[in-house]
Design a protein around this motif. Structure first.
Motif, short mmCIF file in Angstrom:
data_model
loop_
_atom_site.label_atom_id
_atom_site.label_comp_id
_atom_site.label_asym_id
_atom_site.label_seq_id
_atom_site.Cartn_x
_atom_site.Cartn_y
_atom_site.Cartn_z
N TYR A 46 9.85 -0.98 -0.22
CA TYR A 46 9.97 0.39 -0.72
C TYR A 46 9.63 1.41 0.36
O TYR A 46 10.38 2.37 0.59
N ASN A 50 13.42 2.32 0.91
CA ASN A 50 13.67 3.31 -0.14
C ASN A 50 13.06 4.66 0.18
O ASN A 50 13.62 5.71 -0.15
N THR A 235 12.12 -1.89 -6.51
CA THR A 235 10.83 -2.07 -5.83
C THR A 235 9.72 -1.25 -6.47
O THR A 235 8.57 -1.68 -6.49
#
Length: 261
Positions: A46, A50, A235
């Protein structure tokens, strides 16, 4: 006073009844350990992907946070659940990021990373034993022993990440099959310890290593999209879910310790 002076003074103060600075390997310990390594995998993904920080910046930030957490841990003279497990979660994330950097940024093959971290872990154990004449987790009384302990843990996380990725991705077993494989290995080690009297020290460290790829496979299975063999939960939900389990368990352990003291 230098750091070496502190280590020598710390070593001279060893007494048989000194409190251990790390926890015993209870069922709760293994539960949180598995949750922590699973979260380490999903949280690292993450933060680096992300959140858009990238592997290098994410690694630098998390290393600095880990140093702070370890300084907090080393300041304790006994095992404090919240402090200890915060360090474990962070070192799990950093261990994942170290391996990912070697693979994705530097192009180091996973088989090479696995061998290198295996040698680094073996070297840590050899140096630890040569210095302290013990590798026991029941006798972590000094800063020097605790230093060896955390260094070994870092290498177990990095090694477990490399080995897990090697099996699931390069060997093509997938997340579910990889998790099942390492779960069976852990079960066989536990069975060997309880029924065949396998040495407890090595059973502990081997299980510690193999819970990393087990947790990483579980985290990837839950968080990765279906196109990549996962269940697609993402995630963020996966990380928060495991973080909640860790927090609740640590709070329960802290409450129990305070009532028992």
């Amino acid at each position: 006073m230098t750091y070496q002076d502190i280590l020598e003074a710390d070593a001279r103060e060893i007494e048989p009844n000194q409190p251990n600075r790390v926890p015993e390997a209870t069922p709760a310990f293994w539960l949180i350990k598995l949750m922590a390594v699973t979260m380490g995998e999903t949280a690292a993904d993450y933060l680096a992907v992300n959140l858009g920080l990238g592997l290098t910046l994410t690694t630098l930030i998390m290393c600095m946070i880990l140093v702070i957490a370890l300084c907090w841990q080393f300041a304790q003279r006994r095992y404090v659940p919240g402090v200890y497990w915060a360090a474990v979660v962070l070192i799990s994330i950093v261990g994942t990021l170290v391996t990912d950097n070697l693979t994705d940024n530097l192009g180091v093959p996973l088989i090479d990373s696995t061998v290198v971290f295996m040698m680094a872990l073996a070297g840590t154990f050899a140096t630890w034993f040569a210095s302290e004449r013990t590798l026991s987790i029941h006798e972590v009384f000094t800063a020097r022993r605790e230093g060896f302990y955390w260094l070994a843990i870092l290498f177990t996380f990095a090694l477990g990440t490399a080995a897990g990725d090697l099996v699931s991705e390069q060997f093509g077993l997938g997340y579910l099959a990889t998790g099942t494989l390492f779960g069976l290995i852990i079960a066989s080690l536990a069975s060997g310890y309880f029924t065949l009297k396998l040495d407890g020290l090595w059973a502990f460290w081997l299980c510690y290593i193999f819970t990393r790829p087990l947790g990483a496979s579980l985290g990837d299975l839950l968080s990765q999209p279906a196109d990549y063999g996962g269940m697609g939960f993402g995630t963020i939900p996966t990380s928060l879910g495991f973080l909640t389990v860790i927090a609740v368990t640590v709070c329960a352990m802290t409450f129990y310790r305070r009532r028992s003291s």
